[in-house]
Design an enzyme around this catalytic site. Structure first.
Site, PDB file in Angstrom:
ATOM      1  N   ILE A 115       0.977  -1.053  -0.080  1.00 47.80           N
ATOM      2  CA  ILE A 115       0.035   0.165   0.061  1.00 47.80           C
ATOM      3  C   ILE A 115       0.881   1.068  -0.114  1.00 47.80           C
ATOM      4  O   ILE A 115       1.871   1.485   0.857  1.00 47.80           O
ATOM      5  CB  ILE A 115      -0.912   0.044   1.343  1.00 47.80           C
ATOM      6  CG1 ILE A 115      -1.994  -1.102   1.184  1.00 47.80           C
ATOM      7  CG2 ILE A 115      -1.755   1.165   1.106  1.00 47.80           C
ATOM      8  CD1 ILE A 115      -2.680  -1.551   2.408  1.00 47.80           C
ATOM      9  N   CYS A 116       0.611   2.059  -1.102  1.00 43.84           N
ATOM     10  CA  CYS A 116       1.309   3.306  -1.013  1.00 43.84           C
ATOM     11  C   CYS A 116       2.891   3.101  -1.131  1.00 43.84           C
ATOM     12  O   CYS A 116       3.369   2.442  -1.945  1.00 43.84           O
ATOM     13  CB  CYS A 116       0.898   4.288  -0.034  1.00 43.84           C
ATOM     14  SG  CYS A 116       1.432   5.911  -0.364  1.00 43.84           S
ATOM     15  N   GLN A 117       3.542   3.560  -0.323  1.00 47.27           N
ATOM     16  CA  GLN A 117       5.178   3.666  -0.302  1.00 47.27           C
ATOM     17  C   GLN A 117       5.278   2.161   0.031  1.00 47.27           C
ATOM     18  O   GLN A 117       6.490   1.810  -0.510  1.00 47.27           O
ATOM     19  CB  GLN A 117       5.674   4.572   0.814  1.00 47.27           C
ATOM     20  CG  GLN A 117       7.089   4.453   0.953  1.00 47.27           C
ATOM     21  CD  GLN A 117       7.619   5.191   2.216  1.00 47.27           C
ATOM     22  OE1 GLN A 117       6.960   5.293   3.195  1.00 47.27           O
ATOM     23  NE2 GLN A 117       8.801   5.944   2.061  1.00 47.27           N
TER      24      GLN A 117
END
Lengths: 352, 282
Positions: free
Chosen positions: A144-146
Site C-alpha cells: 500500500i502506497c510507499q
C-alpha cells in the site's frame, strides 16, 4: 451589501447549536480505539512487529496468505480502522489468511536505517516468518502506497518467495506531470534537511500533505464535522480518522534521504539505476501476476503514477482496478471497502 | 638623530603608511579620514616627544592618543559603551564595506565565535528573504479568491444562501485559487527555498550549540549520531555475516546430500561363531 436573509441566520444559529451539542458529545468520547480486529504478534524485530490476524470466517481460501506492507509515513491501522471500515476484516471474511507489518515508531537510534534495511532485512524476515507460520513456500504481498514501492523492490530481489502482488495506490512513476508532491520535493535539499533534523518529524510531513488542500483539510472538513457531532457513532469514526491523520511516525533519516533522492528526484524505479546493496532493482524482471488497485481522485499518488506499473513490469497477467475515490477512501469508503476484498479474493483464487 | 617621524622629511612614514597600509580604503571616505586621524594622533605624539621630550607633551596629546586607541579597539569588536560614541557609530559602518566586504573579521580567540554569529545573522537574513518571497506569491490571493466568490454567487439568489452553502462556496473558491498558485513552478521553487533556508539556519545553530557542548564536556547530538552510525554499521556487518553463514549452511547441506548419494551403503557385519566377545589387545 444586503442584509443576510432569514435562511442564512437560521442556518448559522443551527450551526452554533450543533457545535454546542457536539462539544458536549466530544467530552463523552473517551479513548479512541482503532485496529481492534484480533491479532497475534509472531515476530518482533527492532521497532517492527509482524501480526497474524485471527480468522473471522469458517470459510478458507485456497490462496496463499496475504502479507500487507504499508507505507512508513502513516500508521497501518488505517486498514483496520474499526469493524465497519476494515480492509483487514473484510479480507478475513473472505477466508484469507492475513498478516500485517507494523513498522512502529522510529527513534533517533534508527536515524541510519536505510532502504536496504527495510527491504532486505525487515521485509525479508517478515516474508520468511509468514512462510514458516503458514507452512507455504510463497506469499501474496499487498503493498500500500510507499509500502507498494518497497514491495516492488523486494519482489525484484526475491521473486521466488512471492506468488502474486497486489498494488494499492502505489506510486511507481514519480515524474508524472500531475504529481504535485513530486514537484514540491524537487528543489528541497534533502541532505541539509536530514543533517538538520536527523529523523524527519512526522508533523513536518503531515503539514506538507495538508498543504496540498489546505482550505478543505483545515477548514471545510471541520465545518462538516459539526453536522455529525451529535451522532456519537459518526463522530467517533471521524475522530478515528483524525487520530490516524495526526498519528504520523517520524521517518528514519537515511531512508527518507534515499527515498526522496532515488525515487522522487531521480525516478529510478522506472528510469532504472536503483540499487540495493549493489543489487540492481529492475522492474522488468517482475513477471508475476499483478493486480493494480488505484484511486481516480487521488491527490497524493495521482493515478498516472500508479498506472505506470503496467509498462514498468513484464508481467503478462496484469489487471487494473480503478475506484472513484481518494487516497484514503480506497480503504475506508463503504463502496471501495466492500468491493475491494472480494475482488482481491476472487483474483487470488484464480492464481493460487 | 634621524627624526623618523619628521613630517618635513621626504618619505615620511605616515605618507608611506597612507600609501601602503590603507590600500583598500579610498582616500575620500570617512574611513580614510578616521584612519588618518589615528595615525596623525600617534605621529603628533612622537613628533612632540622626539623634538621637545616629555616636557613637550600635554593632556591634548594624550587625549588624542587615547581616542586613537579607542577607535582602533572599536574596529576590532570592543564594547562601544566604553568608548566615545562617535567612533562606534561611524568607524565600523564606514570601514566594513570598504575594507572587509560582507564579513567583518575578528582576530584572536574571538575570531571563530564572531564568524559563527556572522554566519548565523546571514542565514537568518536569507530565511527572512525566502519567506518574504514565498509570501509574495499570495499577495493577490485575497483579491482573486474574492473575485471567484463573486463569480460563484452571481447567479445565486441571496435568499437561497445558507451559512453552510456560503461557507463551502468560499472554501472552494479559496481552494481553487490556492491550486492555481501552488501548481506553478515558482511556488515549488520558493517553497523549497524556505525549507532549505530554515534547515540551513537550524543546522548552523546546532553546530554552534555543538561547539559549546563540547567545551562543557557535555554529550552532544553529533556524538550520539556517531554512536548510532557505528551501531548501524555493526548491524550491517552482523547481517552480512548471518547471510554468509546461511549461505555456507546451504552449501554444506548440498555437499552432504551429494556425498550421501555417492557413498554406497555399508554392508552389515557378518555373523561369527564366537559366543564370547574377543579379548581386548593389550
Amino acid at each position: 451589501m444586503t442584509a443576510p436573509n432569514s435562511k442564512f441566520i437560521e442556518d448559522s444559529m443551527s450551526f452554533q447549536a450543533n457545535l454546542a451539542k457536539g462539544m458536549a458529545q466530544a467530552g463523552k468520547l473517551g479513548e479512541i480505539r482503532v485496529g481492534q480486529t484480533p491479532k497475534d504478534a509472531i515476530l518482533h524485530v527492532d521497532n517492527l512487529t509482524l501480526y497474524r490476524y485471527r480468522p473471522t470466517s469458517r470459510r478458507t481460501s485456497q490462496a496463499q496468505p496475504i502479507l500487507i506492507i504499508y507505507a512508513l509515513v502513516n500508521r497501518p491501522y488505517i486498514t483496520d480502522l474499526y469493524e465497519k471500515r476494515s480492509l483487514v476484516r473484510n479480507l478475513l471474511d473472505q477466508g484469507l489468511e492475513v498478516y500485517l507489518i507494523d513498522w512502529g515508531y522510529p527513534s533517533a537510534a534508527d536515524h541510519y536505517l536505510d532502504l536496504h534495511h527495510y527491504v532486505e532485512q525487515y521485509i525479508d524476515q517478515c516474508v520468511d516468518a509468514v512462510r514458516q507460520d503458514s507452512k507455504t513456500d510463497r506469499v501474496n504481498i499487498l503493498g500500500i502506497c510507499q509500502g507498494g514501492s518497497m514491495s516492488l523492490c523486494y519482489i525484484a530481489l526475491n521473486p521466488d518467495k512471492v506468488q502474486n502482488f497486489i498494488a494499492m495506490v502505489t506510486p511507481v512513476d514519480f515524474a508524472t506531470s500531475d504529481n504535485t508532491l513530486a514537484r514540491w520535493f524537487a528543489d528541497i535539499d534533502v541532505d541539509v534537511l536530514i543533517d538538520a533534523v536527523g529523523n524527519v518529524p512526522g508533523m513536518m510531513l503531515n503539514n506538507m500533505f495538508l498543504s496540498l488542500k489546505p482550505f478543505q483539510l483545515n477548514a471545510g472538513k471541520y465545518l462538516d464535522m459539526v453536522k455529525i457531532m451529535g451522532d456519537s457513532e459518526k463522530f467517533e469514526n471521524f475522530m478515528r480518522m483524525e487520530k490516524w491523520i495526526f498519528d504520523s511516525p517520524d521517518q528514519a533519516g537515511a531512508m527518507f534521504r534515499t527515498f526522496i533522492k532515488e525515487f522522487f528526484h531521480d525516478n529510478k524505479l522506472v528510469e532504472g539505476g536503483l540499487e540495493i546493496n549493489g543489487r540492481i532493482i529492475d522492474l522488468k524482471t517482475l513477471d508475476l501476476p499483478i493486480l493494480n488497485i488505484f484511486a481516480t481522485q487521488d491527490h497524493l499518488v495521482p493515478p498516472s503514477s500508479s498506472k505506470a506499473l503496467r509498462y514498468a513490469v513484464s508481467s503478462e497477467d496484469y489487471t487494473e482496478a480503478p475506484y472513484e475515490t481518494g487516497h484514503i477512501g480506497i480503504y475506508v469508503s463503504s463502496k471501495a471497502g466492500g468491493d475491494i476484498p472480494k475482488k482481491i479474493d476472487g483474483w487470488l483464487q484464480e492464481r493460487s | 638623530m634621524f627624526n623618523f617621524f619628521n613630517p618635513q622629511m621626504p618619505g615620511n612614514p605616515m605618507d608611506f603608511a597612507k600609501m601602503f597600509e590603507f590600500p583598500a580604503v579610498p582616500q575620500q571616505t570617512p574611513a580614510y579620514a578616521q584612519l588618518s586621524s589615528m595615525g596623525n594622533a600617534f605621529q603628533s605624539f612622537w613628533e612632540t616627544l622626539s623634538s621637545g621630550g616629555p616636557a613637550g607633551l600635554d593632556s591634548s596629546h594624550f587625549e588624542q592618543l587615547m581616542n586613537a586607541c579607542s577607535l582602533g579597539a572599536q574596529m576590532f569588536g570592543a564594547n562601544p559603551a566604553q568608548t566615545p560614541p562617535w567612533p562606534a557609530q561611524t568607524a565600523m559602518p564606514a570601514l566594513a564595506p570598504a575594507v572587509f566586504g560582507d564579513n567583518v573579521p575578528a582576530l584572536g580567540p574571538g575570531r571563530e565565535w564572531q564568524e559563527d554569529f556572522s554566519t548565523l545573522a546571514r542565514l537568518q537574513a536569507d530565511l527572512l528573504t525566502c519567506q518574504r518571497e514565498f509570501l509574495g506569491l499570495f499577495s493577490s490571493f485575497p483579491q482573486n479568491a474574492g473575485e471567484r466568490l463573486q463569480k460563484a454567487l452571481k447567479d445565486r439568489r441571496p435568499e437561497d444562501l445558507t451559512f453552510d452553502l456560503l461557507s463551502h462556496i468560499w472554501i472552494d473558491c479559496c481552494e481553487e485559487e490556492f491550486q492555481e498558485v501552488s501548481t506553478a513552478d515558482d511556488f515549488a521553487h520558493r517553497y523549497a527555498a524556505v525549507i532549505n533556508a530554515s534547515m540551513r539556519l537550524r543546522k548552523h545553530g546546532d553546530a554552534m550549540l555543538e561547539k559549546r557542548q563540547r567545551l562543557a564536556n557535555m554529550p552532544s547530538r553529533a556524538e550520539i549520531d556517531d554512536l548510532h552510525e557505528r551501531l548501524a554499521a555493526a548491524k550491517d556487518r552482523e547481517l552480512s555475516m548471518v547471510a554468509r553463514m546461511e549461505q555456507m549452511e546451504r552449501e554444506l547441506r548440498s555437499l552432504r546430500a551429494s556425498v550421501a548419494k555417492k557413498t554406497p551403503a555399508r554392508k552389515p557385519a557378518a555373523k561369527t561363531s564366537r559366543k564370547t566377545p574377543a579379548k581386548k589387545r593389550s
